[in-house]
Write an enzyme that holds these catalytic residues in place. Structure first.
Site, PDB file in Angstrom:
ATOM      1  N   ASP A  14       0.810  -1.212   0.000  1.00 22.79           N
ATOM      2  CA  ASP A  14       0.000   0.000   0.000  1.00 22.79           C
ATOM      3  C   ASP A  14       0.849   1.270   0.000  1.00 22.79           C
ATOM      4  O   ASP A  14       0.589   2.207  -0.763  1.00 22.79           O
ATOM      5  CB  ASP A  14      -0.955   0.003   1.199  1.00 22.79           C
ATOM      6  CG  ASP A  14      -2.024  -1.074   1.075  1.00 22.79           C
ATOM      7  OD1 ASP A  14      -2.292  -1.501  -0.061  1.00 22.79           O
ATOM      8  OD2 ASP A  14      -2.581  -1.484   2.104  1.00 22.79           O
ATOM      9  N   ARG A  95       2.906   5.470  17.353  1.00 23.61           N
ATOM     10  CA  ARG A  95       2.520   6.535  16.428  1.00 23.61           C
ATOM     11  C   ARG A  95       3.207   7.863  16.724  1.00 23.61           C
ATOM     12  O   ARG A  95       3.684   8.529  15.804  1.00 23.61           O
ATOM     13  CB  ARG A  95       1.003   6.699  16.393  1.00 23.61           C
ATOM     14  CG  ARG A  95       0.224   5.468  15.945  1.00 23.61           C
ATOM     15  CD  ARG A  95       0.905   4.693  14.837  1.00 23.61           C
ATOM     16  NE  ARG A  95       0.127   3.549  14.365  1.00 23.61           N
ATOM     17  CZ  ARG A  95       0.655   2.405  13.978  1.00 23.61           C
ATOM     18  NH1 ARG A  95       1.974   2.237  14.020  1.00 23.61           N
ATOM     19  NH2 ARG A  95      -0.103   1.423  13.539  1.00 23.61           N
ATOM     20  N   ASP A 124      -5.730   4.976  14.023  1.00 24.83           N
ATOM     21  CA  ASP A 124      -4.413   5.477  13.645  1.00 24.83           C
ATOM     22  C   ASP A 124      -4.458   6.755  12.823  1.00 24.83           C
ATOM     23  O   ASP A 124      -3.567   7.597  12.916  1.00 24.83           O
ATOM     24  CB  ASP A 124      -3.621   4.395  12.900  1.00 24.83           C
ATOM     25  CG  ASP A 124      -3.017   3.374  13.848  1.00 24.83           C
ATOM     26  OD1 ASP A 124      -2.879   3.701  15.044  1.00 24.83           O
ATOM     27  OD2 ASP A 124      -2.674   2.277  13.401  1.00 24.83           O
ATOM     28  N   SER A 175      -4.747  -8.041   9.426  1.00 28.59           N
ATOM     29  CA  SER A 175      -4.062  -6.758   9.460  1.00 28.59           C
ATOM     30  C   SER A 175      -3.188  -6.766  10.709  1.00 28.59           C
ATOM     31  O   SER A 175      -3.684  -6.964  11.820  1.00 28.59           O
ATOM     32  CB  SER A 175      -5.075  -5.607   9.527  1.00 28.59           C
ATOM     33  OG  SER A 175      -4.417  -4.382   9.703  1.00 28.59           O
TER      34      SER A 175
END
Length: 412
Positions: A14, A95, A124, A175
């Site tokens: 991606d 993050r 996210d 995922s």
């Protein structure tokens, strides 16, 4: 001057396609940013080269493992950060460190936009974008999957058309996001919350049903930070890595939970965090020994709020920063050793010792040598219960006393 976009780059399909997709859709040059937070997999140099081969004009790579362990995992440990009392904030913690490097790269290369590969459905996207604008309010954010309709089938088609150096046929049913603090698995058959996880879900932990012989470890802390395992000095990163190995071998840290996402939906998540769970278990017990009662009671509420803020993408918020100050102060005397037995999926505390302990053996013992003045208890109880006693007397006076009827009891 051509606009520049910084893209959070993993090296996968991606984000590799995202480089060319963003360039075609916006006309901007793309700088790929890859940050190692202990997720394993390919070498950073391999990822850097792939980004350039996929059309990035620059590739920024950073080994942030020590930074992540020291500046993000250790504050989470001090806060005993467990969302819904179970999830140790695996993805939420990584993050902000990635955000910091994204902004650093944007400044370095003169970019005005920061892009990420998140969908419009998860936490996210919020963590990235709120984090970015909290430290660089002048930057704008872009999500190709959400904003530029980059679906997976379009990504595969784009990669094949442009002959990008990335595998397009491998399909993982899950995922997965992972780093040194733990591993998060979702989607696929796990979306049916009645389905139990299968063995192929797990990587960081062995099956706790058939564990090896119990493993005993002594974790030494200084002001809330693990500094040695079985007397051998370690850095925060080494402590996490070694406890991942040892606790993981015993199946410690498997978590299967339906959690409340920030966007308002409930989501089924499976986590593995052997090192995090073992370290938090030990840290909580050392706090029981060293943190004063009222301070500890108040801290539990602060921990919950701190954890919610971090989960919700507010790492750089004023409130979280203020709570950090309080939590750091509580760690002043959290020094000593905790003995853990790791076995069959459990981390069990079997011993604790500290030079800064508030545990007084002579006050606690019921045997000879007891220094507790039991005669003081009568007056303490009288004063402690006085306000309730007065209120109870008033209730009786006005006919509102506790009903002492026989319902649920035994009639004579």
């Amino acid at each position: 001057m051509t606009e520049r976009v910084v893209l959070a780059y993993s090296g996968g399909l991606d984000t590799s396609v995202g480089i060319g997709w963003i360039a075609e859709a916006t006309g901007a040059e793309v700088i790929a940013v890859a940050v190692d937070v202990g997720q394993g997999g390919e070498d950073l140099e391999v990822i850097r080269r792939r980004a350039l081969d996929c059309g990035a004009v620059e590739a920024y790579v950073a080994d942030a493992r020590d930074e992540f362990a020291q500046e993000y995992c250790m504050p989470a440990l001090a806060a005993n950060g467990l969302y819904l009392d179970r999830y140790p904030l695996v993805s939420a913690l990584s993050r902000p460190v990635i955000v910091k490097h994204l902004v650093r790269a944007a400044r370095q290369f003169g970019a005005t936009t920061v892009a990420h590969g998140c969908t419009g459905k998860g936490n996210d996207q919020v963590r990235f974008e709120v984090g970015i604008t909290s430290i660089a309010p002048d930057l704008t954010c872009l999500a190709p999957v959400r904003d530029l309709a980059l679906t997976r089938d379009k990504a595969i088609e784009f990669a094949e058309k442009h002959q990008l150096p990335i595998a397009t046929t491998k399909h993982n049913p899950f995922s997965i996001d992972q780093n040194v603090w733990g591993r998060a698995v979702e989607t696929g058959f796990l979306e049916d919350i009645w389905n139990g996880p299968t063995k192929d879900v797990y990587t960081y932990t062995d099956d706790p049903t058939f564990p090896p012989v119990a493993d005993e470890v002594v974790i030494s802390f200084e002001q809330g930070v693990p500094v040695a395992l079985d007397g051998v000095p370690v850095t925060p990163l080494q402590a996490i890595q070694e406890m991942n190995r040892r606790a993981g071998a015993q199946g410690v840290g498997r978590i299967d939970i339906v959690e409340d996402r920030l966007v308002g939906i409930k989501s089924r998540e499976v986590y593995e965090a052997p090192g995090a769970i073992a370290l938090i278990t030990a840290h909580q017990e050392l706090e029981n020994v060293t943190v004063e009662r009222e301070q500890a009671r108040f801290k539990r509420g602060v921990e919950q709020r701190w954890t919610e803020l971090v989960y919700d993408g507010q790492w750089f918020s004023p409130l979280k920063r203020s709570l950090d100050t309080f939590i750091a102060d509580t760690q002043r005397y959290v020094s000593g050793d905790v003995r853990l037995v790791l076995h069959g999926g459990r981390a069990t505390v079997t011993g604790r010792r500290s030079d800064t302990s508030l545990y007084d053996f002579n006050l606690a013992t019921y045997d000879t040598g007891d220094t507790f003045d039991q005669a003081a208890a009568r007056g303490f109880i009288e004063i402690y219960g006085l306000s309730s006693k007065l209120a109870a007397a008033r209730d009786v006076r006005f006919g509102n006393g506790v009903d002492l009827g026989s319902q649920g009891g035994i009639d004579a």
